[in-house]
Design a protein around this motif. Sequence first.
Motif, PDB file in Angstrom:
ATOM      1  N   THR A  92       0.812  -1.152  -0.106  1.00 17.77           N
ATOM      2  CA  THR A  92       0.325   0.586   0.101  1.00 17.77           C
ATOM      3  C   THR A  92       0.363   1.268   0.207  1.00 17.77           C
ATOM      4  OG1 THR A  92      -1.974  -1.454   1.256  1.00 17.77           O
ATOM      5  CG2 THR A  92      -1.970   1.562   1.439  1.00 17.77           C
ATOM      6  N   THR A  93       1.962   1.180   0.903  1.00 20.80           N
ATOM      7  CA  THR A  93       2.511   2.274   0.952  1.00 20.80           C
ATOM      8  C   THR A  93       3.700   2.301  -0.807  1.00 20.80           C
ATOM      9  OG1 THR A  93       2.800   2.813   3.451  1.00 20.80           O
ATOM     10  CG2 THR A  93       4.693   3.553   1.946  1.00 20.80           C
ATOM     11  N   ALA A  94       4.333   1.732  -0.932  1.00 21.18           N
ATOM     12  CA  ALA A  94       4.668   1.337  -1.865  1.00 21.18           C
ATOM     13  C   ALA A  94       4.314   2.050  -3.267  1.00 21.18           C
ATOM     14  CB  ALA A  94       5.429  -0.215  -2.963  1.00 21.18           C
ATOM     15  N   ILE A  95       2.663   1.577  -3.416  1.00 23.48           N
ATOM     16  CA  ILE A  95       2.045   2.019  -4.547  1.00 23.48           C
ATOM     17  C   ILE A  95       1.426   4.017  -4.216  1.00 23.48           C
ATOM     18  CG2 ILE A  95      -0.314   1.943  -5.045  1.00 23.48           C
ATOM     19  CD1 ILE A  95       0.148  -1.316  -4.290  1.00 23.48           C
ATOM     20  N   ASN A  96       1.537   4.007  -2.884  1.00 31.86           N
ATOM     21  CA  ASN A  96       0.975   5.326  -2.880  1.00 31.86           C
ATOM     22  C   ASN A  96       1.994   6.561  -2.739  1.00 31.86           C
ATOM     23  OD1 ASN A  96      -1.810   5.191  -3.023  1.00 31.86           O
ATOM     24  ND2 ASN A  96      -2.184   4.041  -0.889  1.00 31.86           N
ATOM     25  N   THR A  97       3.523   6.242  -2.440  1.00 35.24           N
ATOM     26  CA  THR A  97       4.502   6.629  -2.206  1.00 35.24           C
ATOM     27  C   THR A  97       5.861   6.666  -3.236  1.00 35.24           C
ATOM     28  OG1 THR A  97       4.150   6.135   0.267  1.00 35.24           O
ATOM     29  CG2 THR A  97       6.660   7.519  -0.386  1.00 35.24           C
ATOM     30  N   PRO A  98       6.276   7.697  -3.235  1.00 39.83           N
ATOM     31  CA  PRO A  98       6.708   7.896  -4.695  1.00 39.83           C
ATOM     32  C   PRO A  98       8.254   7.488  -3.907  1.00 39.83           C
ATOM     33  CG  PRO A  98       6.527  10.307  -4.810  1.00 39.83           C
ATOM     34  CD  PRO A  98       5.408   9.276  -3.231  1.00 39.83           C
ATOM     35  N   LEU A  99       8.991   6.355  -5.474  1.00 43.00           N
ATOM     36  CA  LEU A  99      10.515   5.772  -4.874  1.00 43.00           C
ATOM     37  C   LEU A  99      11.433   6.379  -4.695  1.00 43.00           C
ATOM     38  CD1 LEU A  99      11.278   3.051  -4.542  1.00 43.00           C
ATOM     39  CD2 LEU A  99      12.171   2.724  -7.324  1.00 43.00           C
ATOM     40  N   ARG A 100      11.706   6.743  -4.992  1.00 42.40           N
ATOM     41  CA  ARG A 100      12.604   8.348  -4.704  1.00 42.40           C
ATOM     42  C   ARG A 100      12.776   8.752  -3.250  1.00 42.40           C
ATOM     43  NH1 ARG A 100      15.408  10.261  -9.677  1.00 42.40           N
ATOM     44  NH2 ARG A 100      16.093   8.850 -10.104  1.00 42.40           N
ATOM     45  N   GLU A 101      10.889   8.612  -2.614  1.00 42.07           N
ATOM     46  CA  GLU A 101      11.144   9.213  -1.031  1.00 42.07           C
ATOM     47  C   GLU A 101      11.153   7.678  -0.400  1.00 42.07           C
ATOM     48  OE1 GLU A 101       7.655  10.837   1.526  1.00 42.07           O
ATOM     49  OE2 GLU A 101       7.254  11.577  -0.697  1.00 42.07           O
ATOM     50  N   ARG A 102      10.740   7.114  -0.885  1.00 44.14           N
ATOM     51  CA  ARG A 102      11.284   5.540   0.388  1.00 44.14           C
ATOM     52  C   ARG A 102      12.870   5.025   0.331  1.00 44.14           C
ATOM     53  NH1 ARG A 102       8.420   1.533  -2.444  1.00 44.14           N
ATOM     54  NH2 ARG A 102       8.115   2.872  -3.590  1.00 44.14           N
ATOM     55  N   SER A 103      12.622   5.577  -0.632  1.00 41.89           N
ATOM     56  CA  SER A 103      14.648   4.796  -1.370  1.00 41.89           C
ATOM     57  C   SER A 103      15.283   6.074  -1.712  1.00 41.89           C
ATOM     58  CB  SER A 103      14.058   4.174  -1.734  1.00 41.89           C
ATOM     59  OG  SER A 103      15.974   3.054  -2.521  1.00 41.89           O
ATOM     60  N   PRO A 104      16.093   6.573  -1.358  1.00 41.14           N
ATOM     61  CA  PRO A 104      16.802   7.907  -1.539  1.00 41.14           C
ATOM     62  C   PRO A 104      18.281   7.570  -2.107  1.00 41.14           C
ATOM     63  CG  PRO A 104      17.652   7.059   0.737  1.00 41.14           C
ATOM     64  CD  PRO A 104      16.171   6.185   1.029  1.00 41.14           C
ATOM     65  N   LYS A 279       5.174   0.564 -14.302  1.00 38.90           N
ATOM     66  CA  LYS A 279       5.388   1.006 -15.504  1.00 38.90           C
ATOM     67  C   LYS A 279       3.200   1.549 -15.600  1.00 38.90           C
ATOM     68  CE  LYS A 279       4.920   1.971 -20.366  1.00 38.90           C
ATOM     69  NZ  LYS A 279       6.089   2.535 -20.280  1.00 38.90           N
ATOM     70  N   ALA A 280       2.685   1.161 -14.768  1.00 44.24           N
ATOM     71  CA  ALA A 280       1.772   2.043 -14.330  1.00 44.24           C
ATOM     72  C   ALA A 280       0.828   2.579 -12.919  1.00 44.24           C
ATOM     73  CB  ALA A 280       0.663   0.589 -14.418  1.00 44.24           C
ATOM     74  N   ARG A 281       2.258   2.884 -12.510  1.00 41.13           N
ATOM     75  CA  ARG A 281       2.064   3.918 -11.079  1.00 41.13           C
ATOM     76  C   ARG A 281       3.251   4.998 -11.264  1.00 41.13           C
ATOM     77  NH1 ARG A 281       2.772  -1.570  -8.876  1.00 41.13           N
ATOM     78  NH2 ARG A 281       5.301  -1.771  -8.567  1.00 41.13           N
ATOM     79  N   PRO A 282       2.395   6.254 -10.728  1.00 40.69           N
ATOM     80  CA  PRO A 282       3.411   6.962 -10.624  1.00 40.69           C
ATOM     81  C   PRO A 282       4.710   6.668  -9.562  1.00 40.69           C
ATOM     82  CG  PRO A 282       0.936   7.755 -10.644  1.00 40.69           C
ATOM     83  CD  PRO A 282       1.144   6.117 -10.314  1.00 40.69           C
ATOM     84  N   ALA A 283       4.298   6.039  -8.954  1.00 36.45           N
ATOM     85  CA  ALA A 283       5.580   5.717  -7.905  1.00 36.45           C
ATOM     86  C   ALA A 283       6.684   5.207  -8.299  1.00 36.45           C
ATOM     87  CB  ALA A 283       4.530   5.106  -6.712  1.00 36.45           C
ATOM     88  N   THR A 284       6.471   4.495  -9.574  1.00 34.50           N
ATOM     89  CA  THR A 284       7.514   4.143 -10.048  1.00 34.50           C
ATOM     90  C   THR A 284       7.974   4.540 -11.874  1.00 34.50           C
ATOM     91  OG1 THR A 284       6.490   2.627 -10.184  1.00 34.50           O
ATOM     92  CG2 THR A 284       8.025   2.072  -8.830  1.00 34.50           C
ATOM     93  N   ASN A 285       7.236   5.234 -11.813  1.00 33.58           N
ATOM     94  CA  ASN A 285       7.388   5.710 -13.492  1.00 33.58           C
ATOM     95  C   ASN A 285       6.455   6.885 -13.278  1.00 33.58           C
ATOM     96  OD1 ASN A 285       6.908   6.538 -16.152  1.00 33.58           O
ATOM     97  ND2 ASN A 285       6.007   4.836 -16.387  1.00 33.58           N
ATOM     98  N   TYR A 286       7.650   7.672 -13.279  1.00 32.70           N
ATOM     99  CA  TYR A 286       7.763   9.470 -13.577  1.00 32.70           C
ATOM    100  C   TYR A 286       7.480   9.822 -14.373  1.00 32.70           C
ATOM    101  CZ  TYR A 286      10.335   8.292  -8.947  1.00 32.70           C
ATOM    102  OH  TYR A 286      11.040   7.412  -8.305  1.00 32.70           O
ATOM    103  N   SER A 287       6.573   9.962 -15.315  1.00 35.12           N
ATOM    104  CA  SER A 287       6.655  10.069 -16.188  1.00 35.12           C
ATOM    105  C   SER A 287       5.294  10.597 -16.338  1.00 35.12           C
ATOM    106  CB  SER A 287       6.769   9.036 -18.008  1.00 35.12           C
ATOM    107  OG  SER A 287       8.145   9.191 -18.056  1.00 35.12           O
ATOM    108  N   LEU A 288       4.391   9.455 -15.371  1.00 38.89           N
ATOM    109  CA  LEU A 288       2.684   9.953 -15.454  1.00 38.89           C
ATOM    110  C   LEU A 288       2.500  11.018 -14.284  1.00 38.89           C
ATOM    111  CD1 LEU A 288       1.462   5.689 -14.536  1.00 38.89           C
ATOM    112  CD2 LEU A 288       2.033   7.453 -17.110  1.00 38.89           C
ATOM    113  N   ILE A 289       3.111  11.270 -13.552  1.00 41.05           N
ATOM    114  CA  ILE A 289       2.995  12.722 -12.853  1.00 41.05           C
ATOM    115  C   ILE A 289       3.215  13.536 -14.065  1.00 41.05           C
ATOM    116  CG2 ILE A 289       4.292  13.740 -10.726  1.00 41.05           C
ATOM    117  CD1 ILE A 289       5.700  11.986  -9.841  1.00 41.05           C
ATOM    118  N   PRO A 290       1.579  14.506 -13.859  1.00 40.89           N
ATOM    119  CA  PRO A 290       1.299  15.681 -14.633  1.00 40.89           C
ATOM    120  C   PRO A 290       2.874  17.136 -14.201  1.00 40.89           C
ATOM    121  CG  PRO A 290      -0.129  14.797 -13.830  1.00 40.89           C
ATOM    122  CD  PRO A 290       0.506  14.114 -12.408  1.00 40.89           C
TER     123      PRO A 290
END
Length: 344
Positions: A92-104, A279-290
Amino acid sequence: MADNGDSFPVMAVPLAPKIQQEIQTKFGSFDKGLVEVGPGRYLLPPHCRLYLDKYAQFRFRPDDVVVTGFPRSGTTWTQEMVWCMTHDLDFTTAINTPLRERSPFLEYDSIYRPDFPLPSFLVDSKQHPDVDPDTTGVFLAHAESVPSPRIIKTHLAFSILPPSILESCKVIYVARHPGDVCVSSYHHQRLLKLMNFKGDLEEFLDFWCRDLVMLGPYWSHLSEAWAKRTHPNLLWLYYEDMNKDLLRELQRLDHFLATGLTEDELLQVAQHSSFANMKARPATNYSLIPESPILTPGEAEFVRKGATGDWVNRFTPQMKAKFQAWVETGSKAVEEVPPRYTQG
């Protein structure tokens, strides 16, 4: 930052003016040039000098896991899997929190242009109000402040990191066929405004084969890690092996990390971190962030294709000949490091 006994001078030397000028004609964001760092002569922007001593003295914790490898070798994929495995399968956290915030990302202060706006999906500067991003490093401060267990990403070669790193924590090195790395890097450096590459793939390959890409040379990076492969705190992964049999590689990770996950739990990690889901999640695919301020519209996505061996389809015969000549410059590494090659 406390001294951990690993303090040593890391030299940064500007490239020759003629080479600088050539790079600046194709990389729009390298207007201040690049410098060669350390004995491996790895390329970074000149403001990296503010942070090199801090990287050499970074205080790793015993429960840290460092994910490293040459850029575009599969480190983002590995980060996501390792973070979930070491954080109680908190999808749940992994889906909703950007990877770079969780993993510096340890050295991103050196790569990120100080004059660019800092988007929160990379690191929330509001969490570090006392940090001067121009001298102290917001990304370094973030790496220091993340609670344990930290999953830290770096593309820095071992010769730039603390010599005691493998005595301090566990390190996972991810390797990938250099042809695929080159093609992925080409798209990535067109996408990121931090590089802003304006040429075509053939022109990028020319820079690649002359070791004139960010954080190159590739062979030196690979060889430094391979020399440490027998250390019990280093796990070597191949991108191609993860693509071919992810469960087997997750079992290797589980053993290395001592996470004690069942096969069913590892299959959940595999499903969560499948290419389609990443690829489908903004938390890992930053291209999905507007309207991301650091990504160029119209380019390939941050999580792009995930293929193995596609470089063979992208290189012309002339490009393959140039690439093969470059491979021979790393002949010692090619001989020592068992490759997962798709021959072209």
